[in-house]
Design a protein around this motif. Structure first.
Motif, mmCIF file in Angstrom:
data_model
loop_
_atom_site.group_PDB
_atom_site.id
_atom_site.type_symbol
_atom_site.label_atom_id
_atom_site.label_comp_id
_atom_site.label_asym_id
_atom_site.label_seq_id
_atom_site.Cartn_x
_atom_site.Cartn_y
_atom_site.Cartn_z
ATOM 1 N N ALA A 38 -31.074 13.037 1.667
ATOM 2 C CA ALA A 38 -32.133 12.058 1.431
ATOM 3 C C ALA A 38 -31.576 10.676 1.120
ATOM 4 C CB ALA A 38 -33.040 12.534 0.295
ATOM 5 N N PHE A 39 -30.547 10.593 0.265
ATOM 6 C CA PHE A 39 -30.007 9.293 -0.155
ATOM 7 C C PHE A 39 -28.480 9.332 -0.083
ATOM 8 C CE2 PHE A 39 -33.656 10.548 -2.810
ATOM 9 C CZ PHE A 39 -34.617 9.695 -2.289
ATOM 10 N N PRO A 40 -27.889 9.426 1.100
ATOM 11 C CA PRO A 40 -26.432 9.581 1.181
ATOM 12 C C PRO A 40 -25.660 8.374 0.646
ATOM 13 C CG PRO A 40 -27.368 9.195 3.353
ATOM 14 C CD PRO A 40 -28.511 9.402 2.433
ATOM 15 N N MET A 41 -26.062 7.155 1.003
ATOM 16 C CA MET A 41 -25.325 5.960 0.544
ATOM 17 C C MET A 41 -25.499 5.749 -0.954
ATOM 18 S SD MET A 41 -25.827 3.258 3.684
ATOM 19 C CE MET A 41 -27.577 3.563 3.901
ATOM 20 N N THR A 42 -26.715 5.959 -1.442
ATOM 21 C CA THR A 42 -26.944 5.817 -2.891
ATOM 22 C C THR A 42 -26.116 6.834 -3.672
ATOM 23 O OG1 THR A 42 -29.197 5.059 -2.478
ATOM 24 C CG2 THR A 42 -28.704 5.856 -4.686
ATOM 25 N N ALA A 43 -26.093 8.082 -3.182
ATOM 26 C CA ALA A 43 -25.305 9.111 -3.866
ATOM 27 C C ALA A 43 -23.819 8.770 -3.845
ATOM 28 C CB ALA A 43 -25.548 10.462 -3.198
ATOM 29 N N LEU A 44 -23.310 8.220 -2.730
ATOM 30 C CA LEU A 44 -21.893 7.862 -2.653
ATOM 31 C C LEU A 44 -21.556 6.729 -3.614
ATOM 32 C CD1 LEU A 44 -19.135 8.179 -1.332
ATOM 33 C CD2 LEU A 44 -19.893 6.609 0.467
ATOM 34 N N LEU A 45 -22.420 5.727 -3.677
ATOM 35 C CA LEU A 45 -22.162 4.618 -4.607
ATOM 36 C C LEU A 45 -22.221 5.091 -6.060
ATOM 37 C CD1 LEU A 45 -24.167 1.730 -2.881
ATOM 38 C CD2 LEU A 45 -21.683 2.082 -2.914
ATOM 39 N N MET A 46 -23.178 5.963 -6.384
ATOM 40 C CA MET A 46 -23.276 6.483 -7.750
ATOM 41 C C MET A 46 -22.051 7.335 -8.084
ATOM 42 S SD MET A 46 -27.344 7.447 -8.016
ATOM 43 C CE MET A 46 -27.149 8.020 -9.704
ATOM 44 N N LEU A 47 -21.558 8.100 -7.088
ATOM 45 C CA LEU A 47 -20.357 8.897 -7.314
ATOM 46 C C LEU A 47 -19.147 8.001 -7.563
ATOM 47 C CD1 LEU A 47 -19.101 11.761 -7.324
ATOM 48 C CD2 LEU A 47 -18.605 11.414 -4.895
ATOM 49 N N THR A 48 -19.070 6.884 -6.850
ATOM 50 C CA THR A 48 -17.966 5.941 -7.054
ATOM 51 C C THR A 48 -18.021 5.340 -8.464
ATOM 52 O OG1 THR A 48 -17.998 5.413 -4.693
ATOM 53 C CG2 THR A 48 -16.868 3.863 -6.150
ATOM 54 N N VAL A 49 -19.238 4.989 -8.882
ATOM 55 C CA VAL A 49 -19.394 4.465 -10.254
ATOM 56 C C VAL A 49 -19.029 5.528 -11.272
ATOM 57 C CG1 VAL A 49 -21.081 3.613 -11.933
ATOM 58 C CG2 VAL A 49 -21.139 2.794 -9.555
ATOM 59 N N LEU A 50 -19.422 6.787 -10.987
ATOM 60 C CA LEU A 50 -19.078 7.879 -11.897
ATOM 61 C C LEU A 50 -17.569 8.048 -11.987
ATOM 62 C CD1 LEU A 50 -19.935 10.347 -13.617
ATOM 63 C CD2 LEU A 50 -19.984 11.674 -11.490
ATOM 64 N N GLY A 51 -16.870 7.969 -10.857
ATOM 65 C CA GLY A 51 -15.411 8.086 -10.887
ATOM 66 C C GLY A 51 -14.767 6.948 -11.654
ATOM 67 N N PHE A 52 -15.284 5.731 -11.490
ATOM 68 C CA PHE A 52 -14.743 4.584 -12.230
ATOM 69 C C PHE A 52 -14.959 4.761 -13.732
ATOM 70 C CE2 PHE A 52 -15.091 0.271 -13.973
ATOM 71 C CZ PHE A 52 -13.915 -0.290 -13.495
ATOM 72 N N THR A 53 -16.125 5.326 -14.115
ATOM 73 C CA THR A 53 -16.409 5.570 -15.533
ATOM 74 C C THR A 53 -15.478 6.633 -16.095
ATOM 75 O OG1 THR A 53 -18.735 5.002 -15.148
ATOM 76 C CG2 THR A 53 -18.220 6.212 -17.161
ATOM 77 N N MET A 54 -15.259 7.707 -15.331
ATOM 78 C CA MET A 54 -14.337 8.758 -15.783
ATOM 79 C C MET A 54 -12.928 8.197 -15.994
ATOM 80 S SD MET A 54 -15.875 11.778 -16.062
ATOM 81 C CE MET A 54 -17.141 10.809 -16.878
ATOM 82 N N GLN A 55 -12.525 7.284 -15.119
ATOM 83 C CA GLN A 55 -11.188 6.705 -15.230
ATOM 84 C C GLN A 55 -11.045 5.886 -16.510
ATOM 85 O OE1 GLN A 55 -10.220 4.254 -11.879
ATOM 86 N NE2 GLN A 55 -8.154 3.809 -12.570
ATOM 87 N N ARG A 56 -12.151 5.263 -16.949
ATOM 88 C CA ARG A 56 -12.080 4.398 -18.132
ATOM 89 C C ARG A 56 -12.295 5.174 -19.432
ATOM 90 N NH1 ARG A 56 -10.294 1.976 -14.700
ATOM 91 N NH2 ARG A 56 -10.582 -0.201 -14.052
ATOM 92 N N THR A 57 -12.973 6.294 -19.396
ATOM 93 C CA THR A 57 -13.311 7.004 -20.641
ATOM 94 C C THR A 57 -12.429 8.220 -20.907
ATOM 95 O OG1 THR A 57 -14.964 8.307 -19.440
ATOM 96 C CG2 THR A 57 -15.713 6.279 -20.520
#
Length: 399
Positions: free
Chosen positions: A63-82
């Motif tokens: 349903a939302f492939p690009m939105t899910a990919l961008l959210m996953l990228t943000v999630l990975g960036f957050t994991m890297q910082r926390t």
């Protein structure tokens, strides 16, 4: 609102299995590698939560492939910082590849959505290059995996489009086939109507004329023998009409049962036809030119029906006293000529069937079906002519 957006793109069982696999693998990774050393996870809870969120995002990859990919990228960036900045979760990489495949298969590359998906790919790949301890081999390896995931999505999209086009083409062919079948049924009904017209019109005309002869002779006792002969002709004509109708309708009823069709009349029964018509009064002179050639069953039937219709029109309209029938067999064609003298009232020709009559339409269609020609009309001397030419081609045995 969400229901409308998800219409036709709800999570499927494969989506659920992928989501479950990534979530379980992330939980195993988070708690299985818990520790304080190198390559270990000191605090597994954020990693476990991230794995669960990643699994949920995969449920909406259609349903939302690009939105899910961008959210996953943000999630990975957050994991890297926390969490431990030197540790990169495997579940994040798996999820990224799956979503890149979904983005590529969601839209054609040359469309706006396709270009937007390519931008999302560059963002996700750029995030992978921000990780610590990334060397040249690691860059190449990630590029290979990202490229394969994205290319496979493009290929899947093209295959889906090709399948959809083939399905549409198949549907169109099926509709055309059904239309041709309906047209064939209509043509068969028209053919049957012409057959019934030929049979009923001819025989009923004979019956009517015979009965008229009987009525005119009722007052003359010396003609009893002739009356019996005419009445016998009426009986025979009626029986023949009923028999032919029964055979034809029986053939239609048994068409789907594999029964053999009833035999159709041909030129071999022309003598019977001429005998019947002679009893109504006109003198008929048949003549055959050339050597009779075996004809196909369809052409043989058409030739017989042509002469039958011509004689029927003679009885019904022309009031002719003389009819000449000429059948000429040539090396490449069969020609039939029927000429009557049309003796009768002066306005009788006005009562002859016009070109739009059912009988002439049936004759013309029969002849055109075999590639022949038909000429019908009055000729000098007050006579009326019916001429038909059938190309023979290679002679075919009568089936």
């Amino acid at each position: 609102m969400l229901t409308r957006l998800l219409h036709g793109r709800r999570p499927t069982w494969p989506d659920l299995l992928l989501s479950l696999a990534v979530t379980v693998a992330g939980l195993v990774e988070s708690y299985g590698r818990q520790g304080a050393g190198y390559g270990q996870i000191e605090n597994p809870l954020p990693m476990a939560v991230g794995a669960i969120v990643s699994g949920v995002l995969l449920l909406f990859r259609r349903a939302f492939p690009m939105t899910a990919l961008l959210m996953l990228t943000v999630l990975g960036f957050t994991m890297q910082r926390t969490t431990n900045p030197e540790y990169y979760a495997a579940w994040h990489f798996y999820s990224t590849l799956i979503l890149l495949h979904s983005v590529a298969s969601a839209a054609e590359l040359r469309s706006r959505r396709g270009i937007a998906g390519l931008v999302c790919l560059l963002i996700a790949y750029g995030h992978l290059q921000t990780l610590r301890l990334v060397d040249i081999p690691e860059v190449l390896i990630s590029a290979i995996f990202v490229g394969v995931a994205y290319t496979s999505g493009i290929l899947l999209r093209r295959q889906m489009d090709r399948t959809a086009r083939l399905a549409q083409h198949t549907t169109r062919l099926e509709m055309e086939r059904e239309e041709r079948a309906r047209w064939a049924v209509a043509e068969e009904r028209a053919r049957i109507a012409r057959e019934l017209h030929d049979i009923v019109s001819h025989n009923v005309s004979l019956m009517t004329l015979h009965v008229g002869g009987v009525r005119r002779m009722l007052g003359d006792d010396r003609e009893r023998e002739r009356e019996r002969t005419l009445l016998l002709g009426v009986e025979q004509a009626g029986r023949e009409a009923v028999a032919e109708l029964t055979l034809m309708l029986g053939m239609l009823r048994s068409l789907g049962d594999g029964d053999a069709p009833a035999p159709q009349p041909g030129l071999d029964r022309l003598d019977e036809l001429i005998t019947q018509v002679r009893e109504a009064g006109p003198r008929i002179e048949p003549r055959i030119i050339g050597t009779p050639t075996p004809l196909s069953s369809g052409l043989d039937l058409s030739a017989y029906r042509l002469i039958q219709e011509a004689l029927t029109n003679v009885l019904k309209h022309a009031r002719a006293s003389n009819v000449d029938i000429t059948i000429a067999y040539g090396p490449a064609e069969l020609s039939i000529l029927v000429i009557n003298d049309g003796a009768g009232p002066a306005d009788d020709t006005a009562r002859r069937p016009p070109d739009g009559g059912h009988g002439l339409i049936g004759m013309r269609e029969r002849i055109e079906m075999h590639g022949g020609e038909l000429s019908v009309g009055p000729i000098p001397g007050g006579h009326y002519r019916v001429f038909a030419r059938f190309p023979l081609g290679d002679p075919v045995g009568v089936g």
